[in-house]
Design a protein around this motif. Sequence first.
Motif, PDB file in Angstrom:
ATOM      1  N   UNK A  16       5.447  57.476  12.689  1.00  0.00           N
ATOM      2  CA  UNK A  16       5.745  56.454  13.743  1.00  0.00           C
ATOM      3  C   UNK A  16       5.405  56.842  15.395  1.00  0.00           C
ATOM      4  N   UNK A  17       5.745  57.979  15.568  1.00  0.00           N
ATOM      5  CA  UNK A  17       5.634  58.778  16.904  1.00  0.00           C
ATOM      6  C   UNK A  17       4.150  58.949  17.126  1.00  0.00           C
ATOM      7  N   UNK A  21       3.554  52.705  16.548  1.00  0.00           N
ATOM      8  CA  UNK A  21       3.627  51.410  16.085  1.00  0.00           C
ATOM      9  C   UNK A  21       4.305  51.616  14.358  1.00  0.00           C
ATOM     10  N   UNK A  22       5.187  50.946  14.126  1.00  0.00           N
ATOM     11  CA  UNK A  22       5.875  51.150  12.651  1.00  0.00           C
ATOM     12  C   UNK A  22       5.037  50.500  11.648  1.00  0.00           C
ATOM     13  N   UNK A  23       4.190  49.343  12.122  1.00  0.00           N
ATOM     14  CA  UNK A  23       3.510  48.900  11.014  1.00  0.00           C
ATOM     15  C   UNK A  23       2.186  49.780  10.433  1.00  0.00           C
ATOM     16  N   UNK A  24       1.682  50.222  11.738  1.00  0.00           N
ATOM     17  CA  UNK A  24       0.613  51.532  11.436  1.00  0.00           C
ATOM     18  C   UNK A  24       0.952  52.510  10.769  1.00  0.00           C
ATOM     19  N   UNK A  25       2.135  53.039  11.125  1.00  0.00           N
ATOM     20  CA  UNK A  25       2.660  54.130  10.120  1.00  0.00           C
ATOM     21  C   UNK A  25       3.083  53.800   8.741  1.00  0.00           C
ATOM     22  N   UNK A  36      10.104  51.666   6.593  1.00  0.00           N
ATOM     23  CA  UNK A  36      10.217  52.593   7.515  1.00  0.00           C
ATOM     24  C   UNK A  36      11.196  52.199   8.640  1.00  0.00           C
ATOM     25  N   UNK A  37      11.263  50.917   8.945  1.00  0.00           N
ATOM     26  CA  UNK A  37      12.589  50.690   9.962  1.00  0.00           C
ATOM     27  C   UNK A  37      13.638  51.015   9.561  1.00  0.00           C
ATOM     28  N   UNK A  38      14.012  50.891   8.321  1.00  0.00           N
ATOM     29  CA  UNK A  38      15.463  51.052   7.792  1.00  0.00           C
ATOM     30  C   UNK A  38      15.694  52.631   7.713  1.00  0.00           C
ATOM     31  N   UNK A  39      14.705  53.383   7.391  1.00  0.00           N
ATOM     32  CA  UNK A  39      14.770  54.720   7.413  1.00  0.00           C
ATOM     33  C   UNK A  39      14.956  55.441   8.735  1.00  0.00           C
ATOM     34  N   UNK A  40      14.407  54.983   9.696  1.00  0.00           N
ATOM     35  CA  UNK A  40      14.386  55.397  11.129  1.00  0.00           C
ATOM     36  C   UNK A  40      15.671  54.836  11.631  1.00  0.00           C
ATOM     37  N   UNK A  41      16.064  53.878  11.373  1.00  0.00           N
ATOM     38  CA  UNK A  41      17.759  53.352  11.704  1.00  0.00           C
ATOM     39  C   UNK A  41      18.680  54.379  11.146  1.00  0.00           C
ATOM     40  N   UNK A  42      18.355  54.959   9.827  1.00  0.00           N
ATOM     41  CA  UNK A  42      19.430  55.887   9.168  1.00  0.00           C
ATOM     42  C   UNK A  42      19.391  57.114   9.899  1.00  0.00           C
ATOM     43  N   UNK A  43      17.975  57.607  10.358  1.00  0.00           N
ATOM     44  CA  UNK A  43      17.935  58.822  10.881  1.00  0.00           C
ATOM     45  C   UNK A  43      18.753  58.653  12.475  1.00  0.00           C
ATOM     46  N   UNK A  44      18.642  57.461  12.931  1.00  0.00           N
ATOM     47  CA  UNK A  44      19.019  57.292  14.420  1.00  0.00           C
ATOM     48  C   UNK A  44      20.799  57.312  14.187  1.00  0.00           C
ATOM     49  N   UNK A  54      11.849  50.627  21.468  1.00  0.00           N
ATOM     50  CA  UNK A  54      10.955  49.418  20.685  1.00  0.00           C
ATOM     51  C   UNK A  54      10.857  48.130  21.747  1.00  0.00           C
ATOM     52  N   UNK A  55       9.456  47.964  21.689  1.00  0.00           N
ATOM     53  CA  UNK A  55       8.927  47.124  22.444  1.00  0.00           C
ATOM     54  C   UNK A  55       8.008  46.238  21.694  1.00  0.00           C
ATOM     55  N   UNK A  56       7.388  45.216  22.536  1.00  0.00           N
ATOM     56  CA  UNK A  56       6.599  44.336  21.709  1.00  0.00           C
ATOM     57  C   UNK A  56       5.364  44.875  21.122  1.00  0.00           C
ATOM     58  N   UNK A  57       4.965  45.523  22.003  1.00  0.00           N
ATOM     59  CA  UNK A  57       3.515  46.576  21.842  1.00  0.00           C
ATOM     60  C   UNK A  57       3.644  47.618  20.977  1.00  0.00           C
ATOM     61  N   UNK A  58       4.880  47.931  20.514  1.00  0.00           N
ATOM     62  CA  UNK A  58       4.944  49.511  19.749  1.00  0.00           C
ATOM     63  C   UNK A  58       6.221  49.902  20.225  1.00  0.00           C
ATOM     64  N   UNK A  59       6.224  51.254  19.651  1.00  0.00           N
ATOM     65  CA  UNK A  59       7.413  51.935  20.041  1.00  0.00           C
ATOM     66  C   UNK A  59       7.111  53.464  20.659  1.00  0.00           C
TER      67      UNK A  59
END
Length: 70
Positions: A16-17, A21-25, A36-44, A54-59
């Motif tokens: 992702x980094x 972008x989460x979708x591209x990752x 992916x989003x759920x796993x990142x939230x679990x890491x956080x 997180x922003x409209x155009x990516x992360x």
Amino acid sequence: MERRLDPFSLRLFVAVCEEGNIARAAAREAIVASAVSKRIAALEYAVGMPLLSRARRGVTPTAAGEVMLR
């Protein structure tokens, strides 16, 4: 209670980094974006702070995310 950092989640975080972008990752790692989003939230949750801004155009990684990335 011990919170473990899952190696696959860490790999997704790096993807992702790198992609910004989460979708591209998700496409790169052959997994759906919501997972992916759920796993990142679990890491956080595990580290107790946001790792991505997180922003409209990516992360982008937060300061804590930069440290995790290194």
